[in-house]
Scaffold this active site. Structure first.
Site, PDB file in Angstrom:
ATOM      1  N   ASP A 285     -25.764 -60.120 -92.544  1.00 60.30           N
ATOM      2  CA  ASP A 285     -24.422 -60.517 -92.124  1.00 60.30           C
ATOM      3  C   ASP A 285     -23.985 -61.662 -93.040  1.00 60.30           C
ATOM      4  OD1 ASP A 285     -22.095 -60.667 -90.503  1.00 60.30           O
ATOM      5  OD2 ASP A 285     -22.945 -62.373 -89.437  1.00 60.30           O
ATOM      6  N   SER A 286     -22.699 -61.950 -93.021  1.00 58.57           N
ATOM      7  CA  SER A 286     -22.198 -63.068 -93.818  1.00 58.57           C
ATOM      8  C   SER A 286     -22.699 -64.404 -93.273  1.00 58.57           C
ATOM      9  CB  SER A 286     -20.677 -63.069 -93.799  1.00 58.57           C
ATOM     10  OG  SER A 286     -20.224 -63.117 -92.461  1.00 58.57           O
TER      11      SER A 286
ATOM     12  N   CYS B 242     -22.378 -57.040 -90.691  1.00 54.00           N
ATOM     13  CA  CYS B 242     -21.101 -57.680 -90.986  1.00 54.00           C
ATOM     14  C   CYS B 242     -19.998 -56.624 -91.061  1.00 54.00           C
ATOM     15  CB  CYS B 242     -21.228 -58.399 -92.332  1.00 54.00           C
ATOM     16  SG  CYS B 242     -19.691 -59.080 -92.940  1.00 54.00           S
TER      17      CYS B 242
ATOM     18  N   GLU C 291     -17.805 -70.824 -83.407  1.00 56.31           N
ATOM     19  CA  GLU C 291     -18.741 -71.741 -84.069  1.00 56.31           C
ATOM     20  C   GLU C 291     -18.558 -73.181 -83.580  1.00 56.31           C
ATOM     21  OE1 GLU C 291     -19.045 -70.815 -88.255  1.00 56.31           O
ATOM     22  OE2 GLU C 291     -20.180 -69.059 -87.601  1.00 56.31           O
TER      23      GLU C 291
ATOM     24  N   CYS D  28     -15.942 -57.578 -84.581  1.00 60.18           N
ATOM     25  CA  CYS D  28     -16.543 -58.697 -85.319  1.00 60.18           C
ATOM     26  C   CYS D  28     -17.753 -59.154 -84.516  1.00 60.18           C
ATOM     27  CB  CYS D  28     -15.541 -59.846 -85.474  1.00 60.18           C
ATOM     28  SG  CYS D  28     -16.282 -61.359 -86.155  1.00 60.18           S
TER      29      CYS D  28
ATOM     30  N   HIS E  98     -19.089 -61.931 -84.036  1.00 62.58           N
ATOM     31  CA  HIS E  98     -18.981 -63.169 -83.265  1.00 62.58           C
ATOM     32  C   HIS E  98     -18.323 -62.935 -81.895  1.00 62.58           C
ATOM     33  CE1 HIS E  98     -19.835 -65.431 -86.942  1.00 62.58           C
ATOM     34  NE2 HIS E  98     -19.815 -66.543 -86.264  1.00 62.58           N
TER      35      HIS E  98
END
Lengths: 265, 265
Positions: A12-13, A75, A153, A185, A187
């Protein structure tokens, strides 16, 4: 089709892909995993397709050097732009989170689908294209949500500001009366609570992190008889305490073996 | 001390440094400029010092190859962590945005100072250290504002959500009754309106983008007699239409000569 898979590589990024790793560890507790987070260059979601292909090839070459039998592209941005290039370069199966999420929506029977993701994922149109290949009549609306990753985050999962941002991003979907919301996504599963509140219980939420783990489970098939404890190793291209803190919140447990790696050499 | 400067190199992790370039172009309209935005790897503000030094050296080597006589480090995070390494490597003057901003606060006569910036800039303590070297008695409080950059890049400059986020980040500074607020990130001048409303007119706001341009003006001294139109060239390590759109909003005019560059080779 099932095959012998000793070690799965996931990239993943950054650390969002740990939601995918977590689902994989739950479904395949006896398979070894190598996770690579390209934190030094995150986020991918705001960058150009050319740069994303370049980074994805570097990530997959690193994981291939760790003897993986299967590559999971956790990702969304990389899945949208680099899957073809990765399949061409590697000799092992490559599973992308976008195809898996799109399939899960089709299987769910949703008819009016909302897709949310980073600007680059949404601009790629990849989710819409794959769903329309299978079900041309599906009604789909898409929305880029660039603030969701930094909000996650920041740790503001249950927060009035995050709720206001989400209400603004989702207002078009509420008006369009979608019945299914696809979290495009890695996240976003951490915002499931807020998104569920806003959309209401009649809207089903499809989590692409869980969906891809199910696709991998099908490929891997029956677990090996040797039920020893699997080894999970983490590589990050930027080893900051902040990433480990957020990573452990996502995983719900300690990241035991974490190593630094320089992908840009 | 003034010297002949034909061409100034400016680098930032992305396009926020264009606020610095804009101030430089206003003060030195007849000096050539080369701008490098490392958009492929932005943001720097969440990454480790080691990675930031590595990226900053790559950026400055690229600019040195363009025959610059002076380097402006427009990125706060790079100024905080890489200035020493850059000064050691380059044979031309290197001006960092942090030193310039800190000096401007001292010159302003502020006594209770609030500093805001990205997590890495704030964690570095660089602004506080430099100000305390000059004025050990200064009262300084610092606050990381990780959501400000993505909010600016979303274009939400005057927005109720941005205001709520800013109120949350600044609540400690309001309680501490600061008299001076230092914007320790090149994106933040775009939030000056909202920040001014929240802090009230009795708090002076110091914009480090303008401060660094004044420091450079002092070094460059009297403009060259040849008042031909200066050339401004832009290099971006990731050439996305989105960056150019936001860049032109920041500059208030067209980015005419924009080139793609691969720093990671």
């Amino acid at each position: 089709m099932s095959r012998t898979v000793q070690r799965i590589g996931v990239f993943d990024s950054g650390i969002g892909g740990l939601t995918v790793l977590k689902s994989l560890m739950e479904l395949l507790p006896h398979t070894n995993m190598v996770y690579l987070g390209d934190c030094a260059r995150l986020p991918y979601g705001t960058k150009s397709p050319k740069t994303i292909v370049h980074y994805s090839l570097q990530c997959s070459r690193f994981l291939a050097s760790k003897d993986i039998d299967l590559l999971v592209v956790a990702c969304n941005t990389a899945s949208a732009h680099a899957l073809g290039a990765l399949e061409q370069e590697l000799e092992i199966p490559v599973v992308g989170v976008i195809e898996a999420g799109a399939r899960a929506v089709i299987d769910s029977g949703g008819r009016r689908v909302g897709v949310i993701g980073t600007p680059t994922t949404i601009r790629s149109g990849a989710y819409v294209r794959i769903m329309h290949e299978i079900e041309p009549d599906l009604e789909i609306i898409s929305q880029a949500c660039p603030l969701f990753v930094p909000l996650v985050e920041e740790g503001w999962f249950q927060d009035e500001i995050t709720e206001l941002v989400a209400r603004r991003y989702l207002s078009g979907m509420i008006e369009a009366r979608i019945d299914t919301l696809l979290l495009g996504c890695t996240h976003y599963p951490l915002l499931k609570g807020i998104l569920g509140n806003i959309m209401g219980s009649e809207v089903q939420i499809i989590d692409s992190a869980f969906s891809i783990a199910r696709v991998v489970e099908e490929i891997v098939g029956t677990p090996a008889k040797d039920l020893t404890h699997a080894e999970v190793v983490y590589y990050l291209s930027d080893l900051s305490p902040r990433f480990i803190d957020i990573g452990e919140v996502i995983l719900g447990h300690e990241m035991k073996y974490v190593y630094d790696v320089d992908l840009c050499v």
